[in-house]
Design a protein around this motif. Structure first.
Motif: not given
Length: 59
Positions: A2-24
């Motif tokens: 899931q983490l890599l999918d978030c980054i592939k969808n938005d390379p400029f994404i922050s760790a905070k936004r990734i955490a919000d999206q994948i509930t970590l």
């Protein structure tokens, strides 16, 4: 992953936004990013504010 999918969808994404999206927690996301970088699967291009993530395809 899931983490890599978030980054592939938005390379400029922050760790905070990734955490919000994948509930970590942000800390767990940072730990996983560090592991992926050490494995050579992920690279940070530029600085932490205006940079982006580059997923390295080892296929």
């Amino acid at each position: 992953m899931q983490l890599l999918d978030c980054i592939k969808n938005d390379p400029f994404i922050s760790a905070k936004r990734i955490a919000d999206q994948i509930t970590l927690s942000s800390r767990k996301v940072q730990e996983n990013l560090k592991k992926l970088k050490s494995l050579g699967l992920l690279e940070r291009v530029g600085n932490s504010k205006s940079g982006y993530w580059k997923v390295i395809d080892k296929a």
